[in-house]
Design a protein around this motif. Structure first.
Motif, PDB file in Angstrom:
ATOM      1  N   THR A 229       0.835  -1.206   0.000  1.00 44.59           N
ATOM      2  CA  THR A 229       0.000   0.000   0.000  1.00 44.59           C
ATOM      3  C   THR A 229       0.867   1.253   0.000  1.00 44.59           C
ATOM      4  OG1 THR A 229      -1.762  -1.184   1.155  1.00 44.59           O
ATOM      5  CG2 THR A 229      -1.820   1.211   1.256  1.00 44.59           C
ATOM      6  N   ILE A 230       1.929   1.243   0.812  1.00 45.95           N
ATOM      7  CA  ILE A 230       2.825   2.403   0.863  1.00 45.95           C
ATOM      8  C   ILE A 230       3.401   2.685  -0.530  1.00 45.95           C
ATOM      9  CG2 ILE A 230       5.024   3.237   1.810  1.00 45.95           C
ATOM     10  CD1 ILE A 230       4.301   1.589   4.399  1.00 45.95           C
ATOM     11  N   ASN A 231       3.833   1.622  -1.221  1.00 44.87           N
ATOM     12  CA  ASN A 231       4.388   1.799  -2.565  1.00 44.87           C
ATOM     13  C   ASN A 231       3.355   2.355  -3.535  1.00 44.87           C
ATOM     14  OD1 ASN A 231       6.832   0.840  -1.677  1.00 44.87           O
ATOM     15  ND2 ASN A 231       6.544  -1.228  -2.494  1.00 44.87           N
ATOM     16  N   THR A 232       2.131   1.820  -3.470  1.00 44.39           N
ATOM     17  CA  THR A 232       1.056   2.334  -4.334  1.00 44.39           C
ATOM     18  C   THR A 232       0.836   3.818  -4.059  1.00 44.39           C
ATOM     19  OG1 THR A 232      -0.034   0.192  -4.234  1.00 44.39           O
ATOM     20  CG2 THR A 232      -1.363   2.039  -5.004  1.00 44.39           C
ATOM     21  N   HIS A 233       0.751   4.183  -2.790  1.00 45.92           N
ATOM     22  CA  HIS A 233       0.502   5.580  -2.441  1.00 45.92           C
ATOM     23  C   HIS A 233       1.631   6.482  -2.954  1.00 45.92           C
ATOM     24  CE1 HIS A 233      -2.486   4.583   1.058  1.00 45.92           C
ATOM     25  NE2 HIS A 233      -2.939   4.260  -0.118  1.00 45.92           N
ATOM     26  N   LEU A 234       2.879   6.051  -2.765  1.00 42.43           N
ATOM     27  CA  LEU A 234       4.008   6.866  -3.217  1.00 42.43           C
ATOM     28  C   LEU A 234       3.988   7.018  -4.743  1.00 42.43           C
ATOM     29  CD1 LEU A 234       6.825   5.533  -0.867  1.00 42.43           C
ATOM     30  CD2 LEU A 234       5.857   7.847  -0.893  1.00 42.43           C
ATOM     31  N   ARG A 235       3.518   5.985  -5.437  1.00 41.69           N
ATOM     32  CA  ARG A 235       3.475   6.032  -6.897  1.00 41.69           C
ATOM     33  C   ARG A 235       2.416   7.024  -7.385  1.00 41.69           C
ATOM     34  NH1 ARG A 235       0.526   2.954 -10.019  1.00 41.69           N
ATOM     35  NH2 ARG A 235       0.128   1.407  -8.395  1.00 41.69           N
ATOM     36  N   THR A 243       7.613  13.239  -0.517  1.00 40.06           N
ATOM     37  CA  THR A 243       8.636  13.317   0.540  1.00 40.06           C
ATOM     38  C   THR A 243       7.984  13.303   1.917  1.00 40.06           C
ATOM     39  OG1 THR A 243       9.723  14.822  -0.991  1.00 40.06           O
ATOM     40  CG2 THR A 243      10.767  14.513   1.153  1.00 40.06           C
ATOM     41  N   ILE A 244       6.935  14.104   2.095  1.00 37.42           N
ATOM     42  CA  ILE A 244       6.241  14.147   3.378  1.00 37.42           C
ATOM     43  C   ILE A 244       5.672  12.772   3.728  1.00 37.42           C
ATOM     44  CG2 ILE A 244       4.167  15.054   4.533  1.00 37.42           C
ATOM     45  CD1 ILE A 244       4.685  17.704   3.216  1.00 37.42           C
ATOM     46  N   TYR A 245       5.060  12.139   2.736  1.00 42.28           N
ATOM     47  CA  TYR A 245       4.477  10.816   2.989  1.00 42.28           C
ATOM     48  C   TYR A 245       5.554   9.851   3.461  1.00 42.28           C
ATOM     49  CZ  TYR A 245       1.579   6.652   2.350  1.00 42.28           C
ATOM     50  OH  TYR A 245       0.873   5.488   2.563  1.00 42.28           O
ATOM     51  N   GLN A 246       6.699   9.856   2.761  1.00 39.49           N
ATOM     52  CA  GLN A 246       7.781   8.936   3.121  1.00 39.49           C
ATOM     53  C   GLN A 246       8.352   9.254   4.510  1.00 39.49           C
ATOM     54  OE1 GLN A 246       9.182   6.157   0.963  1.00 39.49           O
ATOM     55  NE2 GLN A 246       9.531   5.738   3.139  1.00 39.49           N
TER      56      GLN A 246
ATOM     57  N   ARG B 163     -10.906   5.598  -4.974  1.00 35.91           N
ATOM     58  CA  ARG B 163     -10.820   4.994  -3.644  1.00 35.91           C
ATOM     59  C   ARG B 163      -9.388   5.000  -3.125  1.00 35.91           C
ATOM     60  NH1 ARG B 163     -10.879  -0.264  -3.250  1.00 35.91           N
ATOM     61  NH2 ARG B 163     -11.928  -0.342  -5.273  1.00 35.91           N
ATOM     62  N   ARG B 164      -8.440   4.788  -4.015  1.00 37.88           N
ATOM     63  CA  ARG B 164      -7.038   4.858  -3.581  1.00 37.88           C
ATOM     64  C   ARG B 164      -6.692   6.268  -3.103  1.00 37.88           C
ATOM     65  NH1 ARG B 164      -5.913   0.796  -7.568  1.00 37.88           N
ATOM     66  NH2 ARG B 164      -5.809   2.371  -9.199  1.00 37.88           N
ATOM     67  N   MET B 165      -7.222   7.276  -3.786  1.00 36.82           N
ATOM     68  CA  MET B 165      -6.953   8.654  -3.357  1.00 36.82           C
ATOM     69  C   MET B 165      -7.678   8.973  -2.040  1.00 36.82           C
ATOM     70  SD  MET B 165      -4.736   9.513  -5.549  1.00 36.82           S
ATOM     71  CE  MET B 165      -4.405  11.169  -4.922  1.00 36.82           C
ATOM     72  N   LEU B 166      -8.893   8.422  -1.863  1.00 34.54           N
ATOM     73  CA  LEU B 166      -9.595   8.577  -0.578  1.00 34.54           C
ATOM     74  C   LEU B 166      -8.774   7.961   0.549  1.00 34.54           C
ATOM     75  CD1 LEU B 166     -13.181   7.593  -1.749  1.00 34.54           C
ATOM     76  CD2 LEU B 166     -12.563   9.816  -0.766  1.00 34.54           C
ATOM     77  N   HIS B 167      -8.184   6.808   0.253  1.00 32.52           N
ATOM     78  CA  HIS B 167      -7.368   6.143   1.269  1.00 32.52           C
ATOM     79  C   HIS B 167      -6.169   7.030   1.643  1.00 32.52           C
ATOM     80  CE1 HIS B 167      -5.069   2.296   2.684  1.00 32.52           C
ATOM     81  NE2 HIS B 167      -5.600   2.952   3.678  1.00 32.52           N
ATOM     82  N   ILE B 168      -5.557   7.652   0.645  1.00 27.77           N
ATOM     83  CA  ILE B 168      -4.426   8.558   0.934  1.00 27.77           C
ATOM     84  C   ILE B 168      -4.901   9.753   1.766  1.00 27.77           C
ATOM     85  CG2 ILE B 168      -2.755  10.146  -0.090  1.00 27.77           C
ATOM     86  CD1 ILE B 168      -2.358   8.203  -2.359  1.00 27.77           C
TER      87      ILE B 168
END
Lengths: 259, 259
Positions: A229-235, A243-246, B163-168
């Motif tokens: 999930t972290i990788n998907t979000h960073l992508r 940077t903030i997310y990481q 949904r992925r953006m909502l999750h972020i």
């Protein structure tokens, strides 16, 4: 002390809120601001307060002179106001108390751990105040006014050093928290949703942090070490947020390893 | 649809909360978990639900099979469960809907934008649910169950991408917010204060963000460009927090320049 006489110095967000709160438990005599218009805006909400724009007009008979101004203005005002007999106190999280020695033999700090915005009402009866005084008598006087203003909260003491750390805790716990919500709002709006869809989550997040302690209440991909999930979000995140997310993901994982 | 028959798959935080909420508006027949003990823990809170630990025991007559499991487990379960006639839906913010096609001709998503912790009660009646369905009939069925579970909130639709953006947005608005409070708590405790001194500030921060919008509600040294205070904070902060403080300060100043 009986009913205290108070002079408010400043006309910003803190002055707007504290002057009204103090006027209920004491007698605000004057409100000083650099421009008379600003002083009038604050004074007009109070019972007897006179607006003034000249520091030399400050009444010498007050018990408390409360500086509700930015850190830079504190020295400027202290350098230019007449020396007084009452207590001179500021409300800043970061300014040193010793700046005030030039204005009175009795000086201190009345620091409200709260965020103030002019015109946005808040429940002042449970603000955490942190006091500091140059002697015990001054400290007790400031404690008394703090507990009058905010009867539902315990008054705490803080040295200048502790107060700076309290201010940092407030920057994380208020300013940075609010910024996280600003980022959420931007993401939601860019995807066609209103910020209000997040309100129930925001409310529960607060409730849990207060009921359980935030460290125990932590949820989400970082604490679960859910790297997919972290990788998907960073992508898919906009580049200015990667940077903030990481950083915050790393920080959550580091702090969770502490005992 | 009349009273629906539901099978809950999973025994974690989401299953714990949603199974109880669904049991009030529908008939939860079974709870599946990998270990029977876990399934029993969830089922014991429900009216008629049977705990099972074998996917082949899943009842074929349910209207809805709700996967309340981590993203990795979704594929594993879909690969091993019998093909069913009812709707198969997952509750994940990041998993794709199409994974579910193998388990039923009717599949979708019932995503609750909320943070769940086993044993910590919350008001489920105003959760924002986001639904997705492989066809209109499935989508409407999921909308109906969402509005039954959470009658005080509007049900929204979201594609897998949305949904992925909502999750972020939830990671920033909940997980990262909570982490800011964890940092505050650590700073307060290291300076001899209890986390509770921050509660009034936390409450007002939330209230203002909801009343004004967080972007307008921003206060603090970063938005004021108060470089003296920022420098003091960076100097006295523990080294592991300096980078985060600087990053978030920059981010507040950058976002405030946007229109």
């Amino acid at each position: 002390m009986g009913m205290q006489k108070v002079v408010i110095i400043g006309a910003g967000n803190v002055a707007w809120h504290l002057s009204k709160a103090i006027d209920k438990v004491a007698d605000v005599m004057q409100v000083y601001a650099r421009r008379l218009e600003q002083a009038k805006e604050i004074a007009s909400q109070l019972l007897n307060a006179k607006p003034i724009d000249n520091l030399l007009d400050i009444d010498n008979s007050a018990d408390l002179y409360l500086l509700c101004v930015g850190d830079k203005a504190i020295t400027e005002i202290v350098d230019n106001m007449p020396k007084v007999k009452g207590i001179v106190a500021h409300t800043s999280g970061s300014a040193n108390m010793e700046y005030l020695a030039k204005a009175s033999k009795r000086y201190g700090v009345l620091y409200p751990l709260q965020t103030f915005t002019k015109g946005v009402e808040l429940d002042i009866s449970k603000i955490s105040f942190f006091t500091e005084g140059n002697n015990i008598d001054t400290l007790l006087s400031l404690d008394e006014i703090a507990s009058l203003i905010s009867p539902k909260a315990k008054v705490n003491h803080a040295t200048s050093e502790q107060r700076r750390m309290l201010h940092i805790a407030a920057v994380f716990g208020c300013n940075f928290v609010n910024h996280m919500w600003t980022i959420s709002e931007e993401i939601l709006q860019n995807n066609g949703y209103d910020m209000s869809v997040l309100y129930p989550l925001m409310e529960v997040t607060l409730k849990k942090a207060m009921e359980m302690s935030p460290k125990e209440a932590q949820t989400g991909p970082a604490i679960r070490h859910d790297q997919n999930t972290i990788n998907t979000h960073l992508r898919i995140l906009p580049s200015d947020l990667k940077t903030i997310y990481q950083e915050l993901t790393d920080s959550i994982q580091n702090i969770s390893r502490k005992p």
